[in-house]
Enzyme design. Structure first.
Site, PDB file in Angstrom:
ATOM      1  N   GLU A  46       0.824  -1.207   0.000  1.00 38.49           N
ATOM      2  CA  GLU A  46       0.000   0.000   0.000  1.00 38.49           C
ATOM      3  C   GLU A  46       0.863   1.263   0.000  1.00 38.49           C
ATOM      4  O   GLU A  46       1.820   1.371   0.767  1.00 38.49           O
ATOM      5  CB  GLU A  46      -0.918  -0.005   1.226  1.00 38.49           C
ATOM      6  CG  GLU A  46      -1.895   1.155   1.257  1.00 38.49           C
ATOM      7  CD  GLU A  46      -2.756   1.172   2.505  1.00 38.49           C
ATOM      8  OE1 GLU A  46      -3.802   1.847   2.490  1.00 38.49           O
ATOM      9  OE2 GLU A  46      -2.379   0.511   3.507  1.00 38.49           O
ATOM     10  N   LYS A 119     -10.124   2.433  -2.287  1.00 39.56           N
ATOM     11  CA  LYS A 119     -10.313   1.876  -0.948  1.00 39.56           C
ATOM     12  C   LYS A 119     -11.649   2.327  -0.353  1.00 39.56           C
ATOM     13  O   LYS A 119     -11.947   3.516  -0.300  1.00 39.56           O
ATOM     14  CB  LYS A 119      -9.143   2.319  -0.057  1.00 39.56           C
ATOM     15  CG  LYS A 119      -9.110   1.692   1.327  1.00 39.56           C
ATOM     16  CD  LYS A 119      -7.813   2.102   2.010  1.00 39.56           C
ATOM     17  CE  LYS A 119      -7.655   1.500   3.393  1.00 39.56           C
ATOM     18  NZ  LYS A 119      -6.360   1.858   4.001  1.00 39.56           N
ATOM     19  N   CYS A 156      -5.801  -2.866   2.328  1.00 44.23           N
ATOM     20  CA  CYS A 156      -5.496  -2.771   3.768  1.00 44.23           C
ATOM     21  C   CYS A 156      -6.722  -2.887   4.674  1.00 44.23           C
ATOM     22  O   CYS A 156      -7.187  -3.989   4.915  1.00 44.23           O
ATOM     23  CB  CYS A 156      -4.711  -1.488   4.046  1.00 44.23           C
ATOM     24  SG  CYS A 156      -3.817  -1.537   5.627  1.00 44.23           S
TER      25      CYS A 156
END
Length: 297
Positions: A46, A119, A156
């Site tokens: 990331e 995300k 994540c």
């Protein structure tokens, strides 16, 4: 019937300096080494171009964001085409003035920008002040089609949510990929650090089992200081790993920089789902309450 479909995946975990150009140069060299070793799909960590800047809230750090397409995507697209590999990258995207995303970008082996994922779950915890920087994603949970298969790319904090993995699986993803930046507070004792890391691995192996899909998570390594000096910073624990559709570990890195290459048999999902038909037996007629924040009654 033989359903074997072997894919060699490379996970690249590394430290990040404050020099974006040097970071990208180092990443590119590692991608080359992975391709030379037979890697067909390369997963990066990331926000791989910079240190993890979300430890503090500073408006000047929005200058780190870049457009997509932009300089980094142009570079990685050229590298993917040259090496004939699929690359999953993770960038700080500037979409418009005041609108920024934490975005995974996928390049097919011909250099084409195959797709992106923004995300969806954005944390706001001590040392991880991402809500200050990132607008929640608006592209949904849609697999990205590439030469090596349909990639369910998440990022994540998404990895803690079974709903995200399930929706990618229901949309036809053949494997789940998680670029990651997660680490310890150096002030935590060893037992707490172990519990956190084990929980991180366990929940993702659970996604593999529940959905009958391989999972790969690529995390960064090294200590990154808190620029404000208010904390001891973050020690990223690495431990990137790949597991199969029954949660079996196929490869696991340590806490140092590494290029980890793992063979994944994508065909195993068919066999596993025949004996564990979790998708068949879902009681979708009783799942409406999943759309509620919490059930008070």
């Amino acid at each position: 019937m033989n359903h074997r479909k072997i894919l060699k995946i490379a996970l690249i975990q590394h430290r990040c300096s404050n020099n974006r150009e040097e970071n990208l140069k180092s990443i590119s060299e590692r991608i080359r080494r992975a391709a030379e070793s037979g890697g067909e799909l390369v997963l990066l960590q990331e926000l791989h171009n910079t240190p993890y800047f979300c430890q503090t809230e500073e408006t000047r750090l929005f200058d780190l964001a870049e457009s997509i397409p932009g300089p980094t995507t142009d570079h990685l697209a050229g590298l993917a085409a040259e090496l004939e590999v699929v690359i999953v990258s993770s960038l700080f995207e500037k979409r418009a003035a005041g609108i920024y995303h934490n975005t995974a970008v996928v390049f097919d082996s011909d250099g084409r920008l195959a797709g992106r994922y923004r995300k969806m779950h954005i944390p706001d915890d001590p040392g991880f002040y991402e809500k200050f920087y990132f607008t929640p994603g608006d592209l949904g949970f849609t697999p990205i089609d590439t030469r090596v298969g349909k990639l369910g790319v998440l990022v994540c904090w998404d990895q803690w949510y079974p709903e995200a993995a399930r929706l990618m699986a229901l949309a036809g993803a053949e494997l789940l990929l998680y670029p990651t930046a997660i680490g310890w507070d150096p002030g935590d004792d060893a037992d707490e650090q172990l519990r956190q890391r084990d929980a991180w691995v366990t929940v993702q192996r659970g996604h593999a089992v529940a959905n009958g899909l391989p999972v790969a998570a690529c995390n960064r390594v090294g200590h990154e200081a808190d620029p404000s000096g208010q904390s001891q910073g973050i020690r990223f624990w690495g431990n990137s790993f790949v597991c199969g559709p029954q949660g079996e570990l196929l490869g696991e890195a340590g806490e140092d920089e590494a290029i980890m290459l793992v063979d994944i048999d994508l065909g195993r999902s068919e066999s596993v789902r025949r004996i564990w038909p979790f998708l068949r037996d879902r009681r979708i007629d009783n799942f409406a309450d999943l759309q509620r924040r919490y059930i008070d009654e």
